[in-house]
Structure formats: structure tokens, C-alpha cells
Design a protein around this motif. Structure first.
Motif, mmCIF file in Angstrom:
data_model
loop_
_atom_site.group_PDB
_atom_site.id
_atom_site.type_symbol
_atom_site.label_atom_id
_atom_site.label_comp_id
_atom_site.label_asym_id
_atom_site.label_seq_id
_atom_site.Cartn_x
_atom_site.Cartn_y
_atom_site.Cartn_z
ATOM 1 N N GLU A 92 -15.111 -30.846 2.668
ATOM 2 C CA GLU A 92 -16.562 -30.838 2.837
ATOM 3 C C GLU A 92 -16.951 -30.330 4.220
ATOM 4 O OE1 GLU A 92 -20.442 -31.086 1.822
ATOM 5 O OE2 GLU A 92 -18.683 -31.336 0.511
ATOM 6 N N LEU A 93 -16.210 -30.743 5.228
ATOM 7 C CA LEU A 93 -16.493 -30.285 6.593
ATOM 8 C C LEU A 93 -16.261 -28.788 6.722
ATOM 9 C CD1 LEU A 93 -17.192 -30.898 9.542
ATOM 10 C CD2 LEU A 93 -14.747 -31.430 9.919
ATOM 11 N N ALA A 94 -15.170 -28.263 6.145
ATOM 12 C CA ALA A 94 -14.899 -26.829 6.224
ATOM 13 C C ALA A 94 -15.983 -26.032 5.516
ATOM 14 C CB ALA A 94 -13.535 -26.536 5.605
ATOM 15 N N ARG A 95 -16.516 -26.566 4.409
ATOM 16 C CA ARG A 95 -17.585 -25.870 3.687
ATOM 17 C C ARG A 95 -18.868 -25.827 4.537
ATOM 18 N NH1 ARG A 95 -17.329 -28.653 -0.728
ATOM 19 N NH2 ARG A 95 -15.938 -27.215 -1.851
ATOM 20 N N GLU A 96 -19.182 -26.949 5.184
ATOM 21 C CA GLU A 96 -20.381 -26.997 6.025
ATOM 22 C C GLU A 96 -20.245 -26.044 7.212
ATOM 23 O OE1 GLU A 96 -20.787 -31.049 7.116
ATOM 24 O OE2 GLU A 96 -21.500 -31.702 5.130
ATOM 25 N N GLN A 97 -19.054 -25.995 7.826
ATOM 26 C CA GLN A 97 -18.857 -25.110 8.973
ATOM 27 C C GLN A 97 -18.943 -23.645 8.566
ATOM 28 O OE1 GLN A 97 -15.098 -26.430 10.569
ATOM 29 N NE2 GLN A 97 -16.071 -27.984 11.888
ATOM 30 N N ARG A 98 -18.453 -23.325 7.411
ATOM 31 C CA ARG A 98 -18.540 -21.939 6.957
ATOM 32 C C ARG A 98 -20.001 -21.543 6.714
ATOM 33 N NH1 ARG A 98 -20.358 -17.928 3.442
ATOM 34 N NH2 ARG A 98 -18.750 -16.294 3.300
ATOM 35 N N ASP A 99 -20.784 -22.458 6.055
ATOM 36 C CA ASP A 99 -22.200 -22.163 5.806
ATOM 37 C C ASP A 99 -22.962 -22.021 7.122
ATOM 38 O OD1 ASP A 99 -21.672 -22.279 3.116
ATOM 39 O OD2 ASP A 99 -22.429 -24.331 2.854
ATOM 40 N N SER A 100 -22.621 -22.868 8.079
ATOM 41 C CA SER A 100 -23.300 -22.792 9.380
ATOM 42 C C SER A 100 -22.978 -21.484 10.085
ATOM 43 C CB SER A 100 -22.886 -23.991 10.249
ATOM 44 O OG SER A 100 -23.439 -23.893 11.544
ATOM 45 N N THR A 101 -21.728 -21.070 10.045
ATOM 46 C CA THR A 101 -21.330 -19.813 10.689
ATOM 47 C C THR A 101 -22.018 -18.631 10.024
ATOM 48 O OG1 THR A 101 -19.182 -20.776 11.248
ATOM 49 C CG2 THR A 101 -19.359 -18.389 11.365
ATOM 50 N N GLN A 102 -22.179 -18.689 8.706
ATOM 51 C CA GLN A 102 -22.873 -17.618 7.983
ATOM 52 C C GLN A 102 -24.323 -17.493 8.466
ATOM 53 O OE1 GLN A 102 -21.570 -15.574 5.389
ATOM 54 N NE2 GLN A 102 -23.502 -14.445 5.649
ATOM 55 N N LYS A 103 -24.992 -18.621 8.652
ATOM 56 C CA LYS A 103 -26.381 -18.600 9.142
ATOM 57 C C LYS A 103 -26.447 -18.064 10.572
ATOM 58 C CE LYS A 103 -27.983 -22.428 6.266
ATOM 59 N NZ LYS A 103 -28.502 -23.815 6.264
ATOM 60 N N LEU A 104 -25.514 -18.517 11.397
ATOM 61 C CA LEU A 104 -25.520 -18.059 12.796
ATOM 62 C C LEU A 104 -25.266 -16.564 12.878
ATOM 63 C CD1 LEU A 104 -23.579 -20.975 14.521
ATOM 64 C CD2 LEU A 104 -26.024 -20.461 14.693
ATOM 65 N N LEU A 105 -24.439 -16.037 11.975
ATOM 66 C CA LEU A 105 -24.185 -14.604 11.959
ATOM 67 C C LEU A 105 -25.464 -13.853 11.622
ATOM 68 C CD1 LEU A 105 -22.181 -12.228 12.152
ATOM 69 C CD2 LEU A 105 -21.707 -12.560 9.713
ATOM 70 N N GLY A 106 -26.261 -14.387 10.716
ATOM 71 C CA GLY A 106 -27.535 -13.754 10.371
ATOM 72 C C GLY A 106 -28.505 -13.757 11.520
ATOM 73 N N GLN A 107 -28.358 -14.738 12.410
ATOM 74 C CA GLN A 107 -29.220 -14.826 13.588
ATOM 75 C C GLN A 107 -28.580 -14.155 14.796
ATOM 76 O OE1 GLN A 107 -29.833 -19.042 14.045
ATOM 77 N NE2 GLN A 107 -30.901 -19.257 12.067
ATOM 78 N N GLN A 108 -27.455 -13.506 14.553
ATOM 79 C CA GLN A 108 -26.699 -12.811 15.599
ATOM 80 C C GLN A 108 -26.229 -13.785 16.686
ATOM 81 O OE1 GLN A 108 -29.004 -9.470 17.034
ATOM 82 N NE2 GLN A 108 -28.739 -8.325 15.115
ATOM 83 N N LEU A 109 -25.980 -15.024 16.273
ATOM 84 C CA LEU A 109 -25.465 -16.043 17.190
ATOM 85 C C LEU A 109 -23.973 -16.320 16.959
ATOM 86 C CD1 LEU A 109 -28.455 -18.551 17.101
ATOM 87 C CD2 LEU A 109 -27.949 -16.834 18.848
ATOM 88 N N ALA A 110 -23.378 -15.624 16.011
ATOM 89 C CA ALA A 110 -21.939 -15.745 15.726
ATOM 90 C C ALA A 110 -21.400 -14.371 15.381
ATOM 91 C CB ALA A 110 -21.695 -16.715 14.584
ATOM 92 N N THR A 111 -20.087 -14.198 15.546
ATOM 93 C CA THR A 111 -19.461 -12.911 15.265
ATOM 94 C C THR A 111 -18.810 -12.931 13.886
ATOM 95 O OG1 THR A 111 -17.344 -13.586 16.192
ATOM 96 C CG2 THR A 111 -18.969 -12.657 17.735
ATOM 97 N N ARG A 112 -18.497 -11.729 13.413
ATOM 98 C CA ARG A 112 -17.803 -11.634 12.126
ATOM 99 C C ARG A 112 -16.399 -12.242 12.199
ATOM 100 N NH1 ARG A 112 -20.363 -8.953 8.324
ATOM 101 N NH2 ARG A 112 -22.127 -7.590 8.865
ATOM 102 N N GLU A 113 -15.799 -12.174 13.353
ATOM 103 C CA GLU A 113 -14.470 -12.786 13.517
ATOM 104 C C GLU A 113 -14.566 -14.297 13.346
ATOM 105 O OE1 GLU A 113 -10.878 -13.180 16.818
ATOM 106 O OE2 GLU A 113 -12.602 -11.894 17.225
ATOM 107 N N GLN A 114 -15.633 -14.916 13.867
ATOM 108 C CA GLN A 114 -15.826 -16.357 13.707
ATOM 109 C C GLN A 114 -16.060 -16.709 12.222
ATOM 110 O OE1 GLN A 114 -19.043 -16.670 16.578
ATOM 111 N NE2 GLN A 114 -17.702 -17.874 17.979
ATOM 112 N N LEU A 115 -16.796 -15.811 11.503
ATOM 113 C CA LEU A 115 -17.012 -16.053 10.082
ATOM 114 C C LEU A 115 -15.690 -15.955 9.311
ATOM 115 C CD1 LEU A 115 -18.949 -16.561 7.735
ATOM 116 C CD2 LEU A 115 -19.274 -14.074 7.570
ATOM 117 N N ALA A 116 -14.851 -14.983 9.682
ATOM 118 C CA ALA A 116 -13.544 -14.849 9.010
ATOM 119 C C ALA A 116 -12.697 -16.094 9.244
ATOM 120 C CB ALA A 116 -12.833 -13.609 9.512
ATOM 121 N N GLN A 117 -12.746 -16.631 10.452
ATOM 122 C CA GLN A 117 -11.990 -17.849 10.746
ATOM 123 C C GLN A 117 -12.516 -19.035 9.923
ATOM 124 O OE1 GLN A 117 -12.398 -18.201 14.984
ATOM 125 N NE2 GLN A 117 -10.767 -16.693 15.430
#
Length: 342
Positions: A107-132
Motif C-alpha cells: 500500500e505504501l509503495a502504491r501511494e508513493q508511486r501515485d505521489s511521484t506521478q503527480k509531482l512529475l506532472g507539476q515538474q517537481l519530480a524527475t522521470r528517473e524518480q518515477l521509474a524508481q
């Protein structure tokens, strides 16, 4: 002169009358005769064994949990139906914790992935972070999927098919490790009779031959069929294992005598007690014109009260059974009626 001739004639006549006949002076033996015939004598192999699961029809049941059996719903030998309750298993606190921790990590990994996806849309995260984050979610999902998913701390184990309980391998309340065998099931059609044959006899056996199975503790004989002949000696018994499929399902552990039809002997068929002697001196007596004549024979097979023999037997002459042991070659005999003659 005439008087002397008359006296001599009377003397010779008296002498002739006083001599015993050949029949009176020569002893004869009372015997029972049977007619010989050529034919086939079943060649039987005898073995002993017990009913047990076939190698490909049994199932060992275990669970990938640590815990204990809280309740057994069956006993060894019980007949079971598909879906029937076999046992209730209680997970150990450690097993429950492991599953809960894996679920929380997923559940935690799913929440972190969804959060990273949102941050990427806001240009607050990188694609490498999303891949991780994606990789972390896949790893957590694989770990969770590899674990069993009990519905709470109790697991009800049911039978996957119709059959019987072959064995119960743990006791109520005993703590068991993951993967420990709890019980063994065998399908209803999966019980065979596994017997041991002597090495010399096994060479004559072939799959598909007919078998008569007799329970050692009493009961009716039933037919069966030879399924398998092992190509190696059993290390414990030093016999060759053979598998037999009974026509009717036996009870697990039931002991049987197996009589296997392994071909036929062809020869002259005579009662076993008609054959006398040992080794090269085996012989029978045939009777012609009231006299016994010894015939040297070889025994090629025996089954029950009948022997299959070969030798210079005359088909039109009977052989001696009862009384044969008292005979000599050329001895006079007189035939008695057979016991089975009305």
C-alpha cells in the motif's frame, strides 16, 4: 503195460491240477487310473502386497504458513468429497505479521508511486524518480503475491477431489513450519496393490496380465490387472515391486495375495500325484493289458493338483494316480473306480 500208461496219465493230470495259475501266483496292485490329455496349464506367479496410493494419484497437503492445526475434521482412512473440510489451521502471530507487513508495504509503495506521478506532472519530480517508484511498487506487489492470503488468522483446508485420507502427519496443536506436510490424500481411483515378486518370476511378468487378488484377512477374491513391473530391486525387500489395479477399490493398508497369470505351459496334463521320483528319475506309470509300464518324463510346470509333463507318453493309455508309489515296471495291476466316479 496199459495199466502203467494209465497210472502215468493220472499222475500228470493231478500234477497239472495242483499247479497255481499265473494270475494266482503273480501279485497285482490295486490302482486308480486316469486318461491323459494334452493341453495348456496356467503359469501362475504368486506375490504378496498391500493397498496404497498409486505414485501419480496421491497428494501431500501443506501450507506456506507457520502455525498449528486447531481442529481435524477427518481421520486416517476417512472417505472425503471434493470441497469437504479437512482441517482448520491457525496462523502463528509471526505469520500473520509477515502477511500484514507485506500488505502495508504494498500500500505504501502504491501511494508513493501515485505521489511521484503527480509531482512529475507539476515538474517537481524527475522521470528517473518515477521509474524508481514504479520498480518499488512492482517489487512490493511480487512479495505480496508470493505470500498466501488468508482470510484472517484461521485457514480452512478442504479436499480438492473425492478420495480418502491416506495419512495424518501432525497432531492437533503442534506448531509446524511453512511447507510441512499436514496430511496425504489419495483419489478414490488411486489405490493400487503394491506387491513384491521374486526376481526370476518378475522376468515373466508383463503389464496387462490378469490377476486374482485374495484378501489375507478373509473375504472374496476379486480380479485385477497388472499395471507396472519395476525394472529395479526394492532396496528394502530385495524383491521387484509390481503394481496391480483391483477391480473394486480396496481399503488403504489392506493386505492381499496376488496370483498372476503369466502365460501357460503346454504338455501332457496329469494329476500331480501321478508323477514319481526326483530330477532325472521323474516318471509315471501307464497301463497296457493290465500291466504297469514306467515312462520317464520331465515336469515342465505345476499348478495346484495338476502337472504339465513331457516325454514318450502314449495318448491312448491311462496313467496311474492312486497306488503308483507301490508299482514296479511290468507289475500286474487291477483298476479301482475313482473317488469322483458316481
Amino acid at each position: 503195460m496199459k495199466a502203467k500208461l494209465l497210472i502215468c496219465a493220472l499222475a500228470l493230470l493231478c500234477s497239472a491240477c495242483s499247479e497255481p495259475s499265473p494270475t494266482e501266483s503273480t501279485p497285482s496292485a490295486a490302482v486308480v487310473l486316469v486318461q491323459v490329455r494334452q493341453g495348456d496349464l496356467p503359469r501362475m506367479v504368486r506375490a504378496y502386497g498391500t493397498a496404497e496410493p498409486a505414485l501419480d494419484d496421491s497428494l501431500d497437503m501443506s501450507l506456506p504458513f507457520e502455525g498449528h492445526v486447531a481442529h481435524w475434521a477427518v481421520t486416517p482412512g476417512s472417505a472425503v468429497k471434493r470441497g469437504q473440510l479437512l482441517l482448520r489451521f491457525v496462523l502463528s502471530p509471526a505469520a500473520q505479521s509477515t502477511w500484514q507487513q507485506a500488505g502495508s508495504a504494498l500500500e505504501l509503495a502504491r501511494e508513493q508511486r501515485d505521489s511521484t506521478q503527480k509531482l512529475l506532472g507539476q515538474q517537481l519530480a524527475t522521470r528517473e524518480q518515477l521509474a524508481q517508484a514504479d520498480k518499488a511498487l512492482k517489487d512490493a506487489q511480487a512479495t505480496f503475491d508470493a505470500l498466501p492470503h488468508p482470510q484472517g488468522p484461521n485457514v480452512d483446508v478442504t479436499s480438492p477431489f473425492d478420495g480418502r485420507v491416506a495419512s495424518i502427519d501432525t497432531s492437533t496443536g503442534a506448531n509446524v513450519a511453512p511447507g510441512t506436510r499436514l496430511l496425504s490424500l489419495v483419489q478414490s481411483s488411486g489405490l493400487i496393490v503394491r506387491a513384491g515378486a521374486e526376481r526370476a518370476d518378475a522376468d515373466r511378468l508383463q503389464a496387462g496380465e490378469s490377476v486374482e487378488l485374495t484378501p489375507l484377512d478373509g473375504g472374496a477374491t476379486q480380479p485385477g490387472q497388472l499395471l507396472r513391473v519395476s525394472q529395479a530391486l526394492n532396496a528394502s525387500t530385495r524383491l521387484v515391486d509390481i503394481d496391480i489395479r483391483p477391480e473394486h477399490p480396496p481399503m488403504a493398508g489392506e493386505s492381499f495375495r496376488a496370483d498372476i497369470h503369466a502365460g501357460d505351459w503346454h504338455g501332457w496334463l496329469v494329476p500331480r500325484d501321478a508323477v514319481l521320483g526326483e530330477g532325472p528319475d521323474r516318471h509315471v506309470f501307464q497301463v497296457e493289458h493290465g500291466k504297469a509300464h514306467e515312462v520317464i518324463v520331465a515336469v515342465i510346470g505345476e499348478n495346484g493338483d495338476t502337472s504339465a509333463i513331457k516325454g514318450p507318453i502314449q495318448a491312448d493309455l491311462p496313467v496311474v494316480t492312486t497306488g503308483a508309489a507301490q508299482l514296479d515296471d511290468g507289475m500286474l495291476v487291477r483298476a479301482l473306480p475313482r473317488a469322483d466316479t458316481p
